[in-house]
Write an enzyme that holds these catalytic residues in place. Structure first.
Site, PDB file in Angstrom:
ATOM      1  N   TYR A  45       9.003 -21.957  -3.219  1.00 34.96           N
ATOM      2  CA  TYR A  45       8.714 -21.691  -4.638  1.00 34.96           C
ATOM      3  C   TYR A  45       7.328 -22.187  -4.992  1.00 34.96           C
ATOM      4  O   TYR A  45       6.946 -23.296  -4.596  1.00 34.96           O
ATOM      5  CB  TYR A  45       9.751 -22.374  -5.546  1.00 34.96           C
ATOM      6  CG  TYR A  45      10.586 -21.352  -6.274  1.00 34.96           C
ATOM      7  CD1 TYR A  45      10.012 -20.591  -7.294  1.00 34.96           C
ATOM      8  CD2 TYR A  45      11.900 -21.090  -5.911  1.00 34.96           C
ATOM      9  CE1 TYR A  45      10.750 -19.612  -7.937  1.00 34.96           C
ATOM     10  CE2 TYR A  45      12.634 -20.120  -6.550  1.00 34.96           C
ATOM     11  CZ  TYR A  45      12.049 -19.369  -7.563  1.00 34.96           C
ATOM     12  OH  TYR A  45      12.774 -18.403  -8.184  1.00 34.96           O
ATOM     13  N   ASP A  64      -5.821   2.133 -13.574  1.00 35.52           N
ATOM     14  CA  ASP A  64      -4.754   1.938 -12.594  1.00 35.52           C
ATOM     15  C   ASP A  64      -5.147   2.721 -11.341  1.00 35.52           C
ATOM     16  O   ASP A  64      -5.031   3.938 -11.301  1.00 35.52           O
ATOM     17  CB  ASP A  64      -3.436   2.441 -13.189  1.00 35.52           C
ATOM     18  CG  ASP A  64      -2.275   2.331 -12.214  1.00 35.52           C
ATOM     19  OD1 ASP A  64      -2.506   2.015 -11.037  1.00 35.52           O
ATOM     20  OD2 ASP A  64      -1.131   2.577 -12.651  1.00 35.52           O
ATOM     21  N   LYS A  94      -0.084   1.419  -0.930  1.00 31.71           N
ATOM     22  CA  LYS A  94      -0.310   2.866  -0.802  1.00 31.71           C
ATOM     23  C   LYS A  94      -1.503   3.084   0.129  1.00 31.71           C
ATOM     24  O   LYS A  94      -1.467   2.618   1.266  1.00 31.71           O
ATOM     25  CB  LYS A  94      -0.446   3.482  -2.189  1.00 31.71           C
ATOM     26  CG  LYS A  94       0.859   3.327  -2.989  1.00 31.71           C
ATOM     27  CD  LYS A  94       0.797   3.885  -4.385  1.00 31.71           C
ATOM     28  CE  LYS A  94       2.117   3.643  -5.110  1.00 31.71           C
ATOM     29  NZ  LYS A  94       2.089   4.059  -6.524  1.00 31.71           N
ATOM     30  N   THR A 142      -1.315  -1.013  -6.950  1.00 31.83           N
ATOM     31  CA  THR A 142      -0.335  -1.406  -5.956  1.00 31.83           C
ATOM     32  C   THR A 142      -1.124  -1.790  -4.710  1.00 31.83           C
ATOM     33  O   THR A 142      -2.309  -1.469  -4.590  1.00 31.83           O
ATOM     34  CB  THR A 142       0.604  -0.246  -5.578  1.00 31.83           C
ATOM     35  OG1 THR A 142      -0.196   0.870  -5.198  1.00 31.83           O
ATOM     36  CG2 THR A 142       1.498   0.149  -6.740  1.00 31.83           C
ATOM     37  N   ARG A 184       4.184  -4.349   0.168  1.00 31.65           N
ATOM     38  CA  ARG A 184       4.596  -3.839  -1.146  1.00 31.65           C
ATOM     39  C   ARG A 184       4.289  -4.885  -2.187  1.00 31.65           C
ATOM     40  O   ARG A 184       4.762  -6.027  -2.093  1.00 31.65           O
ATOM     41  CB  ARG A 184       6.088  -3.551  -1.182  1.00 31.65           C
ATOM     42  CG  ARG A 184       6.534  -2.482  -0.250  1.00 31.65           C
ATOM     43  CD  ARG A 184       7.875  -1.951  -0.659  1.00 31.65           C
ATOM     44  NE  ARG A 184       7.722  -1.024  -1.741  1.00 31.65           N
ATOM     45  CZ  ARG A 184       7.420   0.263  -1.576  1.00 31.65           C
ATOM     46  NH1 ARG A 184       7.231   0.754  -0.374  1.00 31.65           N
ATOM     47  NH2 ARG A 184       7.296   1.062  -2.611  1.00 31.65           N
TER      48      ARG A 184
HETATM   49  C1  LIG Z   1       2.923   3.774  -7.604  1.00 29.37           C
HETATM   50  C2  LIG Z   1       2.259   3.604  -8.895  1.00 29.37           C
HETATM   51  C3  LIG Z   1       2.581   2.532  -9.743  1.00 29.37           C
HETATM   52  C4  LIG Z   1       3.794   1.641  -9.575  1.00 29.37           C
HETATM   53  O1  LIG Z   1       3.939   0.961  -8.451  1.00 29.37           O
HETATM   54  P1  LIG Z   1       5.334   0.251  -8.045  1.00 29.37           P
HETATM   55  O2  LIG Z   1       4.896  -0.753  -7.073  1.00 29.37           O
HETATM   56  O3  LIG Z   1       6.197   1.342  -7.505  1.00 29.37           O
HETATM   57  O4  LIG Z   1       5.915  -0.341  -9.278  1.00 29.37           O
HETATM   58  C5  LIG Z   1       1.805   2.342 -10.871  1.00 29.37           C
HETATM   59  N1  LIG Z   1       0.798   3.178 -11.166  1.00 29.37           N
HETATM   60  C6  LIG Z   1       0.488   4.237 -10.402  1.00 29.37           C
HETATM   61  C7  LIG Z   1      -0.649   5.112 -10.790  1.00 29.37           C
HETATM   62  C8  LIG Z   1       1.217   4.499  -9.250  1.00 29.37           C
HETATM   63  O5  LIG Z   1       0.935   5.575  -8.522  1.00 29.37           O
END
Ligand SMILES: *Cc1c(COP(=O)(O)O)cnc(C)c1O
Length: 415
Positions: free
Chosen positions: A52, A198, A227, A224, A233
């Site tokens: 933690y 984002d 990707k 994220t 993750r």
């Molecule tokens: C995948 C994605 C997210 C969210 O990601 P998670 O880890 O699945 O919560 C947020 N914004 C965009 C543009 C995404 O493609």
């Protein structure tokens, strides 16, 4: 590591082995997915999961932080270097939490946020009504120009003038074209809004220098890490110095408890990989592969939204093909070509059987596939489209796909 699971829980062990085999034996074209290095994989399974560490390095609420602090600082410093950012928060458990934290840092419940509508490629967390981002905030959604399939910055500017959002969100989950983050910044400035970018889908392209970076043009950038960036993750927030305190407070104690230090240490490994020249080559090849796949698909008569791609993904608009997204995606999956059905701009078919198919190249590129393999993939997609009810033909494609997969085994290391 797996030998312990094999002994203690054969049921779960078998599922992991089966999934590994599935990932080996199919061509994975879902643009948000990838294969991480064994180093990233090992780090996510480490003893840091036992610890933690609520708080931030140097300011924790539990003792025993000799190594957690170093791991988190390493991830932060490397992330700042990869993206040339003032500051980084590496604690968000996912991209969705990163977005919620960014909004909470810059706005209050009931304030107006403005993002791209989900059916036009926005993410749920850009203010779509079923998401808490669309419930806690007043949400205004902009859309793509359905004729061109592109962002229309003039229309976005008009909508922003009309609604005066507190936050303007740029970024997308299904937009095949380059995003002009500077244009978004200009719109945000003109109405006194904060600009949150984002970059979840394209973070790897930005780290590799093949897409405009949002960092100079945004108050806060969310992403994220799993990707195109090819990490564990999780989520991450990059920010200008003046937003450091607000962002850090929004993540902890605002939204989350203890950070996942095992994931954060894996992110440090990923950021180390992203700093290598090999990662630049990787990012450039993702785009080259997407362009070739798109060109071949168009040659075969598939309509692509916006007429092509600038990045890692493309959207096939199936409305001229007498095919709809879901049965086509399912047939492709039977042929070991994994992708997802998706809405296209102006779609009237509804979210459960929309008219589009979304394809991307980060995972195939990680396996070392290049332009000639993209041509094979396009031809297979055409064959499946023409034989959607012919299981023998689909089976034959599946065997050919598996043969190609054998030639491009999942790699352990990319550096
Ligand atoms: C995948 C994605 C997210 C969210 O990601 P998670 O880890 O699945 O919560 C947020 N914004 C965009 C543009 C995404 O493609």
């Amino acid at each position: 590591m797996l030998s312990a699971i094999a002994k203690s829980d054969p049921q779960v062990y078998e599922l992991i082995v089966a999934e590994k085999l599935r990932q080996e034996n199919c061509i994975r074209l879902i643009p948000s997915e990838n294969y991480v290095s064994q180093a990233v994989m090992d780090a996510t399974g480490s003893c840091f999961t036992n610890k933690y560490a609520e708080g931030y390095p140097g300011k924790r609420y539990y003792e025993g932080q000799q190594f957690t602090d170093q791991a988190e600082n390493l991830a932060i410093e490397r992330a700042k270097k990869v993206f040339s950012a003032d500051g980084a928060n590496v604690q968000p458990h996912s991209g969705s939490f990163a977005n919620m934290a960014a909004y909470c840092a810059l706005a209050a419940p009931g304030d107006t946020i403005m993002g791209l509508a989900l059916p036009h490629g926005g993410h749920l967390t850009h203010g779509w009504k079923v998401s808490y981002t669309g419930k806690f905030f007043k949400s205004v959604q902009y859309e793509l120009d359905t004729a061109t399939g592109r962002l229309d910055y003039n229309k976005i500017a008009d909508l922003a003038k009309q609604h005066k959002p507190k936050i303007l969100i740029s970024g997308s989950s299904a937009y095949p074209r380059a995003i002009d983050f500077k244009a978004f910044e200009d719109i945000a400035k003109s109405v006194g809004a904060f600009h949150v970018s984002d970059m979840a889908h394209i973070a790897g392209l930005i780290a590799g220098g093949v897409h405009m970076s949002p960092i100079p043009y945004s108050d806060v950038v969310t992403t994220t890490t799993h990707k195109s960036l090819r990490g564990p993750r999780g989520g991450m927030i990059l920010f200008k110095e003046q937003h450091a305190a607000a962002v850090n407070k929004a993540v902890f104690p605002g939204l989350q408890g203890g950070p996942h230090i095992h994931t954060i240490s894996a992110l440090a490994v990923c950021m180390g990989e992203a700093l290598t020249p090999a990662f630049k080559t990787y990012a450039a090849q993702i785009v080259a592969n997407a362009k070739r796949l798109a060109a071949k698909l168009m040659e075969y008569g598939f309509n692509l939204v916006s007429g092509g791609t600038d990045n890692h993904l493309m959207l096939i608009d199936l409305r001229n093909k007498n095919l709809s997204g879901k049965p086509f995606a399912k047939a492709l999956d039977r042929a070991h070509l994994e992708c997802n059905y998706n809405s296209v701009p102006g779609d009237t078919a509804g979210p459960f059987n929309p008219s589009g198919l979304r394809l991307g190249t980060p995972a195939t590129t990680t396996r070392g596939m290049k332009e000639p393999q993209m041509e094979l993939i396009a031809a297979w997609i055409k064959t499946v489209a023409e034989n959607i009810d012919n299981e023998a033909a689909i089976d034959k494609v599946g065997k050919e796909v598996m043969a190609l997969c054998k030639q491009f085994p999942i790699k352990e290391s990319f550096v």
